[in-house]
Write a protein that holds these residues in place. Structure first.
Motif, PDB file in Angstrom:
ATOM      1  N   THR A 184     -12.919   5.645   2.749  1.00 54.32           N
ATOM      2  CA  THR A 184     -10.806   6.131   2.611  1.00 54.32           C
ATOM      3  C   THR A 184     -10.542   4.779   1.552  1.00 54.32           C
ATOM      4  O   THR A 184     -11.781   4.316   1.254  1.00 54.32           O
ATOM      5  CB  THR A 184     -10.297   5.561   3.843  1.00 54.32           C
ATOM      6  N   THR A 185      -9.995   5.681   0.727  1.00 60.20           N
ATOM      7  CA  THR A 185      -9.477   4.643  -0.692  1.00 60.20           C
ATOM      8  C   THR A 185      -8.425   4.465  -0.531  1.00 60.20           C
ATOM      9  O   THR A 185      -7.270   5.389   0.247  1.00 60.20           O
ATOM     10  CB  THR A 185      -9.350   5.722  -1.714  1.00 60.20           C
ATOM     11  N   GLN A 186      -7.939   3.332  -0.747  1.00 61.81           N
ATOM     12  CA  GLN A 186      -6.861   2.640  -0.639  1.00 61.81           C
ATOM     13  C   GLN A 186      -5.919   2.527  -1.546  1.00 61.81           C
ATOM     14  O   GLN A 186      -6.136   1.543  -2.723  1.00 61.81           O
ATOM     15  CB  GLN A 186      -6.454   1.097   0.292  1.00 61.81           C
ATOM     16  N   THR A 187      -4.871   2.613  -2.280  1.00 64.30           N
ATOM     17  CA  THR A 187      -4.034   2.134  -3.180  1.00 64.30           C
ATOM     18  C   THR A 187      -2.315   1.535  -3.135  1.00 64.30           C
ATOM     19  O   THR A 187      -2.295   1.514  -2.619  1.00 64.30           O
ATOM     20  CB  THR A 187      -3.806   3.419  -4.024  1.00 64.30           C
ATOM     21  N   ILE A 203      -8.034  14.379   3.645  1.00 64.25           N
ATOM     22  CA  ILE A 203      -5.989  13.908   3.951  1.00 64.25           C
ATOM     23  C   ILE A 203      -6.095  12.802   3.335  1.00 64.25           C
ATOM     24  O   ILE A 203      -5.910  11.630   3.294  1.00 64.25           O
ATOM     25  CB  ILE A 203      -6.331  13.932   5.657  1.00 64.25           C
ATOM     26  N   THR A 204      -4.658  13.316   2.697  1.00 64.25           N
ATOM     27  CA  THR A 204      -3.873  12.270   1.935  1.00 64.25           C
ATOM     28  C   THR A 204      -2.405  11.322   2.183  1.00 64.25           C
ATOM     29  O   THR A 204      -1.600  13.096   2.660  1.00 64.25           O
ATOM     30  CB  THR A 204      -3.769  12.377  -0.012  1.00 64.25           C
ATOM     31  N   TRP A 205      -2.267  10.792   2.617  1.00 61.71           N
ATOM     32  CA  TRP A 205      -0.987  10.217   3.155  1.00 61.71           C
ATOM     33  C   TRP A 205      -0.656   9.199   1.780  1.00 61.71           C
ATOM     34  O   TRP A 205      -0.873   8.741   0.903  1.00 61.71           O
ATOM     35  CB  TRP A 205      -0.405   9.131   3.946  1.00 61.71           C
ATOM     36  N   SER A 206       1.147   9.438   0.998  1.00 64.54           N
ATOM     37  CA  SER A 206       0.932   8.818   0.318  1.00 64.54           C
ATOM     38  C   SER A 206       2.681   8.818   0.077  1.00 64.54           C
ATOM     39  O   SER A 206       3.667   9.133   1.075  1.00 64.54           O
ATOM     40  CB  SER A 206       1.448   9.676  -0.908  1.00 64.54           C
ATOM     41  N   GLY A 207       3.664   7.966  -0.445  1.00 66.37           N
ATOM     42  CA  GLY A 207       5.123   7.938  -0.897  1.00 66.37           C
ATOM     43  C   GLY A 207       5.914   6.968   0.052  1.00 66.37           C
ATOM     44  O   GLY A 207       7.042   6.981   0.042  1.00 66.37           O
ATOM     45  N   GLY A 208       4.590   5.971   0.947  1.00 67.89           N
ATOM     46  CA  GLY A 208       5.786   5.109   2.186  1.00 67.89           C
ATOM     47  C   GLY A 208       5.155   3.771   1.723  1.00 67.89           C
ATOM     48  O   GLY A 208       4.879   3.902   0.061  1.00 67.89           O
ATOM     49  N   THR A 222       0.565  -0.689  -0.014  1.00 67.39           N
ATOM     50  CA  THR A 222      -0.326   0.113   0.185  1.00 67.39           C
ATOM     51  C   THR A 222       1.103   1.065   0.164  1.00 67.39           C
ATOM     52  O   THR A 222       1.888   1.874   0.522  1.00 67.39           O
ATOM     53  CB  THR A 222      -0.663  -0.238   1.310  1.00 67.39           C
ATOM     54  N   ASN A 223       1.018   1.833  -0.999  1.00 67.83           N
ATOM     55  CA  ASN A 223       1.515   3.242  -0.454  1.00 67.83           C
ATOM     56  C   ASN A 223       0.582   4.317  -0.949  1.00 67.83           C
ATOM     57  O   ASN A 223       1.222   5.776  -1.101  1.00 67.83           O
ATOM     58  CB  ASN A 223       2.383   3.020  -2.435  1.00 67.83           C
ATOM     59  N   PRO A 243       2.682  13.737  12.534  1.00 66.46           N
ATOM     60  CA  PRO A 243       3.999  13.042  11.031  1.00 66.46           C
ATOM     61  C   PRO A 243       4.569  11.347  11.266  1.00 66.46           C
ATOM     62  O   PRO A 243       4.257  11.296  12.267  1.00 66.46           O
ATOM     63  CB  PRO A 243       5.399  13.622  11.583  1.00 66.46           C
ATOM     64  N   VAL A 244       4.055  11.118   9.915  1.00 64.71           N
ATOM     65  CA  VAL A 244       4.609   9.363   9.990  1.00 64.71           C
ATOM     66  C   VAL A 244       5.616   9.481   9.213  1.00 64.71           C
ATOM     67  O   VAL A 244       5.317   9.709   7.791  1.00 64.71           O
ATOM     68  CB  VAL A 244       3.424   8.974   8.839  1.00 64.71           C
ATOM     69  N   PRO A 245       6.566   8.766   9.792  1.00 63.95           N
ATOM     70  CA  PRO A 245       7.578   8.793   9.379  1.00 63.95           C
ATOM     71  C   PRO A 245       7.980   7.553   7.967  1.00 63.95           C
ATOM     72  O   PRO A 245       6.886   6.579   7.399  1.00 63.95           O
ATOM     73  CB  PRO A 245       8.691   7.887   9.959  1.00 63.95           C
ATOM     74  N   GLY A 246       8.703   8.543   6.653  1.00 64.15           N
ATOM     75  CA  GLY A 246       8.738   7.686   5.653  1.00 64.15           C
ATOM     76  C   GLY A 246       7.329   8.097   4.414  1.00 64.15           C
ATOM     77  O   GLY A 246       7.202   7.769   3.160  1.00 64.15           O
ATOM     78  N   TRP A 247       6.656   8.796   5.452  1.00 62.82           N
ATOM     79  CA  TRP A 247       5.181   9.403   4.297  1.00 62.82           C
ATOM     80  C   TRP A 247       4.784  10.721   4.032  1.00 62.82           C
ATOM     81  O   TRP A 247       5.335  11.677   4.922  1.00 62.82           O
ATOM     82  CB  TRP A 247       4.029   8.683   5.401  1.00 62.82           C
ATOM     83  N   LYS A 248       4.378  11.495   3.241  1.00 67.77           N
ATOM     84  CA  LYS A 248       3.572  12.620   3.014  1.00 67.77           C
ATOM     85  C   LYS A 248       2.826  12.637   3.011  1.00 67.77           C
ATOM     86  O   LYS A 248       2.008  11.925   3.279  1.00 67.77           O
ATOM     87  CB  LYS A 248       4.147  13.786   1.507  1.00 67.77           C
ATOM     88  N   VAL A 249       2.189  13.845   4.128  1.00 67.30           N
ATOM     89  CA  VAL A 249       0.716  14.351   3.916  1.00 67.30           C
ATOM     90  C   VAL A 249       0.203  15.344   3.581  1.00 67.30           C
ATOM     91  O   VAL A 249       1.246  16.231   3.091  1.00 67.30           O
ATOM     92  CB  VAL A 249       0.208  14.434   5.510  1.00 67.30           C
ATOM     93  N   LYS A 250      -1.092  15.152   2.964  1.00 66.43           N
ATOM     94  CA  LYS A 250      -1.478  16.816   2.174  1.00 66.43           C
ATOM     95  C   LYS A 250      -2.789  16.547   3.352  1.00 66.43           C
ATOM     96  O   LYS A 250      -3.716  15.937   2.402  1.00 66.43           O
ATOM     97  CB  LYS A 250      -1.346  16.216   1.156  1.00 66.43           C
TER      98      LYS A 250
END
Length: 249
Positions: free
Chosen positions: A144-147, A111-116, A60-61, A80-87
């Motif tokens: 919630t949408t999981q990619t 709210i979107t978390w990505s990159g992890g 999941t990213n 903040p979540v280490p390794g994740w970008k938040v928008k």
């Protein structure tokens, strides 16, 4: 049929039933959830969106959480979540909502978390502080949408069913409970109110019996300790005499 054969058969049946039970339970455990699942109306709270990875061949990213627009939350912040970008995206509401903090025309929409990465067999929690929670509803739904890294997109957007049964892909839902009524304090809280009246009395505080009881129990403990020491010394003497007699014989 021998006893050993019967035991092996019982073990096999038990293992099969256990595997079937776990297999049926796994889908329920893999849902995206909000924890804790309840909060008090009108309060501020911190929740965590718990996202498990359901795929063995992909990670999941990206995770996107949609916030309710009919019951907007005036104050939202993320941890903040280490390794994740938040928008955090804010937008205009379809119509203004009046709250105790005034009229709200804009609020957090997603709210979107990505990159992890959430690898197979793992989960991640995304924490959010929010409030004040509305007082005119008993739940808030967060579709919630999981990619996944392979491009698969899973939408957890089904609202709770009226009959209480579980939806196929339930959205994380925060249950809201009414705040305790003002003045509904426990009966024990009335005890301190009588303390001032007792302190104005000319009678000396009733602490002497407690001290006396403590002295008495302390004396008893010393007496028992001395008796135990005496018994121990007698045992040592008897043991020494026995050893001496053994050597003499």
């Amino acid at each position: 049929m021998s006893l050993s054969h019967a035991c092996r058969r019982l073990v096999a049946v038990t293992a099969g039933v256990t595997a079937l039970t776990l297999g049926l339970a796994l889908p329920a455990l893999a849902h995206v959830t909000i924890n804790p699942g309840t909060a008090v109306q009108g309060s501020f709270t911190k929740v965590a969106f718990r996202v498990p990875n359901e795929r063995d061949d992909a990670s999941t990213n990206k995770v996107e959480v949609s916030f309710p627009l009919d019951h907007p939350l005036p104050f939202v912040s993320v941890k903040p979540v280490p390794g994740w970008k938040v928008k955090v995206v804010e937008g205009k509401l379809p119509k203004p909502v009046t709250t105790e903090y005034g009229e709200v025309t804009e609020a957090v929409t997603t709210i979107t978390w990505s990159g992890g990465k959430i690898e197979a067999g793992q989960f991640q929690e995304f924490e959010v502080s929010m409030g004040a929670l509305p007082k005119d509803t008993d739940q808030l739904v967060f579709p919630t949408t999981q990619t996944y890294s392979g491009g698969e997109v899973v939408k957890w957007a089904d609202e709770p069913k009226a009959d209480g049964s579980e939806a196929e892909r339930p959205a994380p839902t925060l249950k809201l409970t009414p705040a305790p009524a003002e003045g509904s304090e426990p009966a024990a809280s009335a005890t301190p109110a009588t303390a001032p009246a007792a302190s104005t009395s000319t009678t000396a505080p009733s602490v002497a019996p407690v001290a006396l009881a403590a002295d008495s129990s302390d004396g008893t403990a010393r007496l028992l300790g001395g008796a135990g020491l005496l018994v121990g010394l007698v045992g040592v003497v008897i043991g020494a005499l026995g050893l001496r007699r053994g050597r003499t014989s």
